[in-house]
Design a protein around this motif. Structure first.
Motif, PDB file in Angstrom:
ATOM      1  N   CYS A 190      -6.401  -0.992   1.424  1.00  0.00           N
ATOM      2  CA  CYS A 190      -6.455  -0.400   0.082  1.00  0.00           C
ATOM      3  C   CYS A 190      -7.764  -0.659  -0.660  1.00  0.00           C
ATOM      4  CB  CYS A 190      -5.285  -0.915  -0.760  1.00  0.00           C
ATOM      5  SG  CYS A 190      -3.679  -0.271  -0.244  1.00  0.00           S
ATOM      6  N   LEU A 191      -8.609  -1.495  -0.119  1.00  0.00           N
ATOM      7  CA  LEU A 191      -9.866  -1.812  -0.808  1.00  0.00           C
ATOM      8  C   LEU A 191     -10.763  -0.584  -0.907  1.00  0.00           C
ATOM      9  CD1 LEU A 191     -10.748  -5.306   0.759  1.00  0.00           C
ATOM     10  CD2 LEU A 191      -9.853  -4.835  -1.539  1.00  0.00           C
ATOM     11  N   GLY A 192     -11.242  -0.317  -2.108  1.00  0.00           N
ATOM     12  CA  GLY A 192     -12.156   0.799  -2.327  1.00  0.00           C
ATOM     13  C   GLY A 192     -11.512   2.168  -2.287  1.00  0.00           C
ATOM     14  N   VAL A 193     -10.198   2.220  -2.401  1.00  0.00           N
ATOM     15  CA  VAL A 193      -9.452   3.470  -2.280  1.00  0.00           C
ATOM     16  C   VAL A 193      -9.076   4.010  -3.663  1.00  0.00           C
ATOM     17  CG1 VAL A 193      -7.246   4.430  -1.493  1.00  0.00           C
ATOM     18  CG2 VAL A 193      -8.583   2.961   0.031  1.00  0.00           C
ATOM     19  N   ASP A 194      -9.150   5.327  -3.827  1.00  0.00           N
ATOM     20  CA  ASP A 194      -8.729   5.967  -5.082  1.00  0.00           C
ATOM     21  C   ASP A 194      -7.286   6.433  -5.034  1.00  0.00           C
ATOM     22  OD1 ASP A 194     -11.409   5.997  -6.364  1.00  0.00           O
ATOM     23  OD2 ASP A 194     -11.901   7.376  -4.725  1.00  0.00           O
ATOM     24  N   ILE A 195      -6.882   6.954  -3.866  1.00  0.00           N
ATOM     25  CA  ILE A 195      -5.563   7.582  -3.713  1.00  0.00           C
ATOM     26  C   ILE A 195      -4.936   7.111  -2.405  1.00  0.00           C
ATOM     27  CG2 ILE A 195      -4.322   9.789  -3.506  1.00  0.00           C
ATOM     28  CD1 ILE A 195      -7.017  11.046  -4.682  1.00  0.00           C
ATOM     29  N   VAL A 196      -3.640   6.814  -2.440  1.00  0.00           N
ATOM     30  CA  VAL A 196      -2.894   6.519  -1.209  1.00  0.00           C
ATOM     31  C   VAL A 196      -1.881   7.628  -0.983  1.00  0.00           C
ATOM     32  CG1 VAL A 196      -1.241   4.979  -0.084  1.00  0.00           C
ATOM     33  CG2 VAL A 196      -3.152   4.011  -1.376  1.00  0.00           C
ATOM     34  N   LEU A 197      -1.881   8.165   0.224  1.00  0.00           N
ATOM     35  CA  LEU A 197      -0.830   9.079   0.661  1.00  0.00           C
ATOM     36  C   LEU A 197      -0.008   8.338   1.705  1.00  0.00           C
ATOM     37  CD1 LEU A 197       0.691  11.723   1.002  1.00  0.00           C
ATOM     38  CD2 LEU A 197      -1.161  12.539   2.488  1.00  0.00           C
ATOM     39  N   HIS A 198       1.204   7.987   1.336  1.00  0.00           N
ATOM     40  CA  HIS A 198       2.049   7.152   2.194  1.00  0.00           C
ATOM     41  C   HIS A 198       2.975   8.037   3.020  1.00  0.00           C
ATOM     42  CE1 HIS A 198       4.382   3.857   3.663  1.00  0.00           C
ATOM     43  NE2 HIS A 198       5.433   4.102   2.907  1.00  0.00           N
ATOM     44  N   THR A 199       2.586   8.268   4.291  1.00  0.00           N
ATOM     45  CA  THR A 199       3.413   9.069   5.196  1.00  0.00           C
ATOM     46  C   THR A 199       4.151   8.215   6.211  1.00  0.00           C
ATOM     47  OG1 THR A 199       1.842   9.472   7.016  1.00  0.00           O
ATOM     48  CG2 THR A 199       1.605  10.839   5.050  1.00  0.00           C
ATOM     49  N   ASP A 200       3.765   6.957   6.358  1.00  0.00           N
ATOM     50  CA  ASP A 200       4.361   6.086   7.375  1.00  0.00           C
ATOM     51  C   ASP A 200       5.854   5.907   7.096  1.00  0.00           C
ATOM     52  OD1 ASP A 200       3.473   3.776   9.513  1.00  0.00           O
ATOM     53  OD2 ASP A 200       5.204   3.180   8.318  1.00  0.00           O
ATOM     54  N   GLU A 201       6.664   6.013   8.132  1.00  0.00           N
ATOM     55  CA  GLU A 201       8.102   5.841   7.972  1.00  0.00           C
ATOM     56  C   GLU A 201       8.749   5.656   9.326  1.00  0.00           C
ATOM     57  OE1 GLU A 201       9.957   9.395   6.479  1.00  0.00           O
ATOM     58  OE2 GLU A 201       9.277  10.615   8.172  1.00  0.00           O
ATOM     59  N   LEU A 202       9.974   5.133   9.302  1.00  0.00           N
ATOM     60  CA  LEU A 202      10.833   5.163  10.474  1.00  0.00           C
ATOM     61  C   LEU A 202      11.739   6.371  10.291  1.00  0.00           C
ATOM     62  CD1 LEU A 202      11.977   4.018  13.074  1.00  0.00           C
ATOM     63  CD2 LEU A 202      13.398   2.465  11.734  1.00  0.00           C
TER      64      LEU A 202
END
Length: 334
Positions: free
Chosen positions: A67-79
């Motif tokens: 997450c360092l230096g990130v503006d946006i997170v798109l969280h697609t990881d899942e089981l």
């Protein structure tokens, strides 16, 4: 928010949605990095130009680093499976989601987009259900943990500092989709694929590019604290969808079985795979996923985000057909 030159972190970047999001984000001038499970040796995201960190979303150290230096997170990881151990689902889908979200917040990320699912409504829901509709876990670990993750995330929403956006996609298909493209075709080739109850009910398909368009619109409009259903907005029966899929692959149309018979067949198949210590490729619960009766409403996404699906089923199938011509499906299921 202007997306140009923003740094986007995609969790599960080597997955079907993650890879396509990488391509489309870069086309919009975004810088893309990814967090990917260390057991996945797929280098496709790196080949596209993304910086990939290998580690689990459940690992605080890996999450903080990503997450360092990130503006946006798109969280697609899942089981994402039809069934299994609730504890395993909860570890990845709830604890992992909260872990990456907290790491993002601590790192100064401004926008966190969580890819949830319309399956938070369960299998029996009202026609044209909206985002305010009742949520039903259905004693299914996937449905239940998607509901739990949404609730936990919304508690972290802090517009202006850390904004949460939740997207509930329908049945995402297109080149690389395991559940709605690859697996059905592989089973059709073996003459093992059937739909239930003559294919009645509605598949709420969404072509992957349409989904990503909706995600980018939600980020641009900074729709923090909001939840959106995202589908193609077409009412397509399960029979129509799978018949069309078979046609573009040059395969015979699948057949139909009564729902109870199909469940029994899959239960016996699953027990046989267990007996021979083979990993189960299809659980009986898949029948519940594939017999949902109604369409979901996308009116909120249309009105709030100006979301208009640009790729309809005919065009989506044409694009899928072009991909199939140059792809060995076997490599996806090995």
């Amino acid at each position: 928010m202007n997306l140009n030159n923003k740094t986007l972190l995609i969790t599960g970047i080597s997955g079907f949605i993650g890879l396509r999001a990488t391509e489309l984000a870069m086309a919009q001038g975004m810088k893309v990095c990814g967090l990917q499970d260390s057991s996945d040796k797929n280098k496709k995201a790196q080949n596209l130009g993304a910086k990939v960190i290998y580690g689990s979303v459940t690992d605080p150290t890996a999450a903080q680093k990503a997450c360092l230096g990130v503006d946006i997170v798109l969280h697609t990881d899942e089981l994402a499976k039809e069934g299994g151990s609730l504890d395993k689902f909860r570890e990845r889908n709830v604890e992992g989601t909260v872990n990456i979200a907290k790491a993002a917040k601590n790192a100064g990320v401004k926008t966190f987009v969580h890819l949830s699912s319309v399956l938070v409504y369960g299998f029996n829901y009202p026609d044209r259900i909206t985002e305010d509709g009742p949520l039903r876990g259905e004693d299914n670990p996937y449905c239940q943990t998607k509901i739990e993750a949404e609730k936990a995330l919304l508690e972290l929403n802090d517009p202006g500092n850390f904004g949460i956006i939740i997207i509930r996609p329908g049945d995402v298909y297109g080149p690389g989709s395991i559940p709605w493209t690859i697996r059905p075709l592989m089973m059709m080739k073996q003459k093992l694929f059937a739909y239930a109850n003559d294919g009645r009910g509605v598949i709420n398909h969404v072509y992957v590019d349409n989904l990503i368009d909706a995600i980018f619109l939600a980020i641009e409009k900074e729709a923090y604290g909001e939840i959106f259903n995202v589908t193609d907005g077409q009412e397509t029966t399960w029979k129509e969808y799978f018949t069309h899929l078979a046609e573009v692959a040059g395969l015979a149309a699948p057949f139909s079985l009564p729902k109870d018979e199909l469940k029994l067949f899959l239960k016996l198949r699953y027990q046989g795979q267990k007996l021979f210590r083979k990993e189960a490729d299809l659980l009986p619960e898949v029948v519940d996923f594939m017999t949902r009766p109604y369409a979901y409403s996308i009116a909120k996404a249309q009105n709030r985000l100006n979301y208009q699906p640009t790729i309809d089923l005919k065009e989506g199938m044409r694009l899928t057909q072009e991909w199939l011509k140059k792809t060995d499906l076997q490599k996806f299921v090995q």
